[in-house]
Design a protein around this motif. Structure first.
Motif, PDB file in Angstrom:
ATOM      1  N   ASP A 152      -1.414   4.011 -76.829  1.00 49.69           N
ATOM      2  CA  ASP A 152      -1.205   3.648 -75.599  1.00 49.69           C
ATOM      3  C   ASP A 152       0.312   3.538 -74.925  1.00 49.69           C
ATOM      4  OD1 ASP A 152      -1.857   1.851 -73.058  1.00 49.69           O
ATOM      5  OD2 ASP A 152      -3.686   0.634 -73.861  1.00 49.69           O
ATOM      6  N   PRO A 153       0.627   4.482 -73.618  1.00 51.43           N
ATOM      7  CA  PRO A 153       1.337   3.722 -73.604  1.00 51.43           C
ATOM      8  C   PRO A 153       1.837   2.174 -72.386  1.00 51.43           C
ATOM      9  CG  PRO A 153       0.310   5.146 -71.584  1.00 51.43           C
ATOM     10  CD  PRO A 153      -0.597   4.728 -73.282  1.00 51.43           C
ATOM     11  N   MET A 154       1.023   1.131 -72.223  1.00 57.70           N
ATOM     12  CA  MET A 154       1.479   0.203 -71.906  1.00 57.70           C
ATOM     13  C   MET A 154       1.756  -0.999 -72.361  1.00 57.70           C
ATOM     14  SD  MET A 154       0.434   0.124 -68.569  1.00 57.70           S
ATOM     15  CE  MET A 154       0.806   2.104 -68.456  1.00 57.70           C
ATOM     16  N   PHE A 155       1.350  -0.809 -73.766  1.00 60.82           N
ATOM     17  CA  PHE A 155       2.870  -1.208 -74.767  1.00 60.82           C
ATOM     18  C   PHE A 155       3.996  -1.090 -74.574  1.00 60.82           C
ATOM     19  CE2 PHE A 155      -0.707  -0.894 -77.641  1.00 60.82           C
ATOM     20  CZ  PHE A 155      -0.796  -2.724 -78.065  1.00 60.82           C
ATOM     21  N   GLU A 156       4.344   0.066 -73.753  1.00 64.39           N
ATOM     22  CA  GLU A 156       6.070  -0.229 -73.967  1.00 64.39           C
ATOM     23  C   GLU A 156       6.130  -0.278 -72.470  1.00 64.39           C
ATOM     24  OE1 GLU A 156       9.715   3.479 -73.579  1.00 64.39           O
ATOM     25  OE2 GLU A 156       7.552   4.221 -74.401  1.00 64.39           O
ATOM     26  N   ARG A 157       5.596  -0.444 -71.851  1.00 66.42           N
ATOM     27  CA  ARG A 157       5.630  -0.740 -70.115  1.00 66.42           C
ATOM     28  C   ARG A 157       5.594  -2.606 -70.438  1.00 66.42           C
ATOM     29  NH1 ARG A 157       5.071   3.613 -69.928  1.00 66.42           N
ATOM     30  NH2 ARG A 157       4.311   4.577 -67.983  1.00 66.42           N
ATOM     31  N   ALA A 158       4.121  -2.676 -71.117  1.00 72.10           N
ATOM     32  CA  ALA A 158       4.635  -4.724 -71.360  1.00 72.10           C
ATOM     33  C   ALA A 158       5.790  -4.561 -72.203  1.00 72.10           C
ATOM     34  CB  ALA A 158       3.329  -4.495 -71.893  1.00 72.10           C
ATOM     35  N   SER A 361      -3.145 -11.721 -68.366  1.00 76.64           N
ATOM     36  CA  SER A 361      -3.566 -10.924 -67.990  1.00 76.64           C
ATOM     37  C   SER A 361      -4.528 -10.742 -67.134  1.00 76.64           C
ATOM     38  CB  SER A 361      -2.256  -9.584 -67.889  1.00 76.64           C
ATOM     39  OG  SER A 361      -2.734  -9.250 -69.432  1.00 76.64           O
ATOM     40  N   ASP A 362      -4.747 -10.947 -68.171  1.00 80.81           N
ATOM     41  CA  ASP A 362      -6.495  -9.220 -68.286  1.00 80.81           C
ATOM     42  C   ASP A 362      -6.647  -8.066 -67.815  1.00 80.81           C
ATOM     43  OD1 ASP A 362      -9.199  -9.333 -68.966  1.00 80.81           O
ATOM     44  OD2 ASP A 362      -9.610 -10.174 -66.664  1.00 80.81           O
ATOM     45  N   ASN A 363      -5.209  -7.174 -67.837  1.00 84.25           N
ATOM     46  CA  ASN A 363      -5.293  -6.230 -66.295  1.00 84.25           C
ATOM     47  C   ASN A 363      -3.830  -5.676 -67.330  1.00 84.25           C
ATOM     48  OD1 ASN A 363      -3.790  -5.321 -64.264  1.00 84.25           O
ATOM     49  ND2 ASN A 363      -6.263  -4.604 -64.263  1.00 84.25           N
ATOM     50  N   VAL A 364      -3.406  -4.122 -67.675  1.00 81.32           N
ATOM     51  CA  VAL A 364      -2.551  -3.572 -67.951  1.00 81.32           C
ATOM     52  C   VAL A 364      -1.514  -3.831 -66.892  1.00 81.32           C
ATOM     53  CG1 VAL A 364      -2.809  -2.623 -70.248  1.00 81.32           C
ATOM     54  CG2 VAL A 364      -3.280  -1.892 -67.791  1.00 81.32           C
ATOM     55  N   MET A 365      -1.847  -3.903 -65.432  1.00 79.24           N
ATOM     56  CA  MET A 365      -0.838  -4.239 -64.636  1.00 79.24           C
ATOM     57  C   MET A 365      -0.729  -4.831 -64.015  1.00 79.24           C
ATOM     58  SD  MET A 365      -0.605  -0.346 -64.051  1.00 79.24           S
ATOM     59  CE  MET A 365       0.367  -0.628 -62.315  1.00 79.24           C
ATOM     60  N   LEU A 366      -0.998  -6.209 -63.570  1.00 76.92           N
ATOM     61  CA  LEU A 366      -0.634  -7.170 -63.992  1.00 76.92           C
ATOM     62  C   LEU A 366       0.004  -7.747 -65.185  1.00 76.92           C
ATOM     63  CD1 LEU A 366      -0.857 -10.066 -62.301  1.00 76.92           C
ATOM     64  CD2 LEU A 366      -3.224 -10.764 -63.646  1.00 76.92           C
ATOM     65  N   MET A 367      -0.086  -7.927 -66.274  1.00 77.83           N
ATOM     66  CA  MET A 367       0.270  -7.677 -67.840  1.00 77.83           C
ATOM     67  C   MET A 367       1.840  -7.833 -67.008  1.00 77.83           C
ATOM     68  SD  MET A 367      -0.561  -6.475 -71.741  1.00 77.83           S
ATOM     69  CE  MET A 367      -0.144  -7.522 -72.785  1.00 77.83           C
TER      70      MET A 367
END
Length: 472
Positions: A152-158, A361-367
């Motif tokens: 999941d590319p969001m891991f790198e964003r987090a 967060s409950d949300n990858v953007m808010l994370m």
């Protein structure tokens, strides 16, 4: 006659020897394979996480929020062997250590998000919607890690936003939703290679609109939901008794037939026995009070209420019960009825009553903006006359989540001996203008804003890149 006496004496000796022989143990029951034996406690999916290699580092001239004490100005943080070696104003920097001058910048522990669905509601566009398992009211046998997509590319964003650890939960479609998993936000090919070693499992329970909103397999009403909780906890307690009795007989060498293994009741029983932490999705104050009564009836401990937008109404009760609150800044209201009555000072009210609050967060953007979420909650609390300091707010992001997840002995604060999960911010971390310059996980530099990686770490994004020869 002498021969007769000798034979008689030998016979008597043989009888004495035979009488003195210890009794033979009862035959042991046929072996049961570990995976079928409910008393076998091996973690079937153990952590294989190994920290990346690191070098000794000293961050000097920094403003440091340790989360364990007061702010340190012009401080030094020494990192060695992946751990915090020393922190303070008068720390000597040994020779051979890489020195980073952080004048004008701030240092904090890595952010810990205690409630996310990253990797299961995977990007792009939640293409892999594996968060909730619509399988009836009791899906406690689900292990959410079996749905985590490490690419999941969001891991790198987090990670780039300073989040070094997160607990991923299943969704809230059922009364009992399954086991949680706690991961480091590091590149890996499997969830097990991201799992924080020794982190306790959690059981996700949900109350309110989501699990009782009608539909196949749902109780339809909150009263029906409470019946479902009580029935399941009673069944899990009986199952735990069967397992204990089987284990007692097996340990005593007595014949014993193992009870049929029930993976759902096994997780609920672990919660009853304190081997799994109970995390409850709950918004309304009245429902939180009823869940507290439920915990008293069946003798389990609530690890935290999550979301908990009406926690401010019962903050003294939560403090007395020792139940933390995992929440937002509080202006996430109106998107459904049970989220209507909320205030931005929610975390501040919980803290003022002597309770424990944490941001989630409950949300990858808010994370990617949890520091801003804490800043807004801190500002709202101060405007309401509830004194909240940056030292308090950083605990909402680091040490308090670590305590709630049961990993505060490893991480969550900058104290000697703990993991060097560290963020070097470009400015005050509670400013909207601040960004993480450097992010360390177990002392290894995992993100450098000045030197972004040439290629994405996610295989998904790497594969999505246009190949140079394709443009010819």
């Amino acid at each position: 006659m002498r021969l007769t006496a000798l034979l008689a004496s030998l016979a008597l000796a043989g009888c004495a020897t035979q009488a003195a022989a210890p009794p033979q143990p009862a035959p042991k029951p046929a072996p049961v394979r570990a995976g079928l034996d409910p008393s076998f406690e091996l973690d079937a999916f153990p952590s294989t996480y190994r920290p990346a290699s690191s070098e000794p580092v000293a961050i000097v001239n920094a403003t440091i929020l340790t989360a364990a004490g007061p702010r340190i100005d012009a401080g030094v943080l020494l990192i060695r062997d992946g751990k915090v070696a020393a922190v303070g104003r008068d720390v000597a920097v040994p020779a051979g250590v890489h020195v980073i001058d952080a004048r004008g910048r701030w240092v904090t522990p890595g952010i810990i998000d205690p409630h996310s669905h990253i990797g299961v509601g995977s990007s792009p566009g939640e293409a892999n919607g594996d968060g909730s398992n619509e399988s009836g009211p009791n899906a406690a046998g689900i292990w959410v890690e079996h749905a985590v997509w490490p690419q999941d590319p969001m891991f790198e964003r987090a990670l780039a936003a300073g989040v070094t650890t997160t607990m991923i939960l299943p969704g809230s479609a059922n009364l009992f939703n399954g086991r949680t998993v706690t991961l480091k936000t590091v590149p890996a090919l499997s969830p097990q290679a991201m799992k924080v070693p020794g982190a306790p499992y959690g059981l996700k329970i949900a109350c309110g609109e989501n699990p009782t909103g009608g539909g196949p397999g749902k109780p339809g009403t909150r009263a029906g939901g409470m019946l479902g909780y009580r029935t399941t906890f009673a069944a899990a307690a009986a199952y735990a008794d069967q397992v204990r009795e089987y284990r007692r007989k097996k340990d005593a060498g007595q014949p014993a037939q193992p009870p049929r293994r029930d993976l759902a009741l096994e997780t609920v029983a672990a919660a009853l026995e304190g081997r799994a932490k109970v995390h409850i999705h709950c918004y309304r104050a009245d429902e939180m009070l009823q869940m507290i009564d439920l915990s008293h009836e069946f003798g389990f401990k609530i690890a935290a209420f999550h979301h908990a937008l009406e926690a401010f109404k019962i903050a003294p009760v939560l403090a007395r019960e020792g139940i933390p609150v995992v929440t937002w800044a509080g202006d996430w209201s109106g998107y459904k009825m049970e989220a209507y009555d909320s205030v931005m000072e929610n975390a501040a009210f919980v803290q003022a009553a002597g309770g424990m609050a944490a941001m989630h967060s409950d949300n990858v953007m808010l994370m990617q903006h949890l520091n801003h979420e804490a800043a807004r909650a801190m500002t709202a609390g101060n405007e309401a006359g509830l004194r909240v300091t940056p030292e308090d707010a950083i605990r909402w992001l680091t040490l308090n989540p670590a305590r709630i997840l049961g990993i505060d002995g490893q991480t969550g604060s900058l104290e000697p001996g703990k993991a060097a999960d560290v963020v070097l911010w470009s400015a005050d971390p509670f400013s909207v203008y601040s960004q993480p310059d450097l992010v360390f996980v177990d002392g290894a530099l995992m993100h450098d804003r000045a030197r972004p990686p040439e290629r994405p770490r996610s295989d998904f994004e790497l594969g999505a890149q246009r190949r140079p020869e394709a443009s010819r």
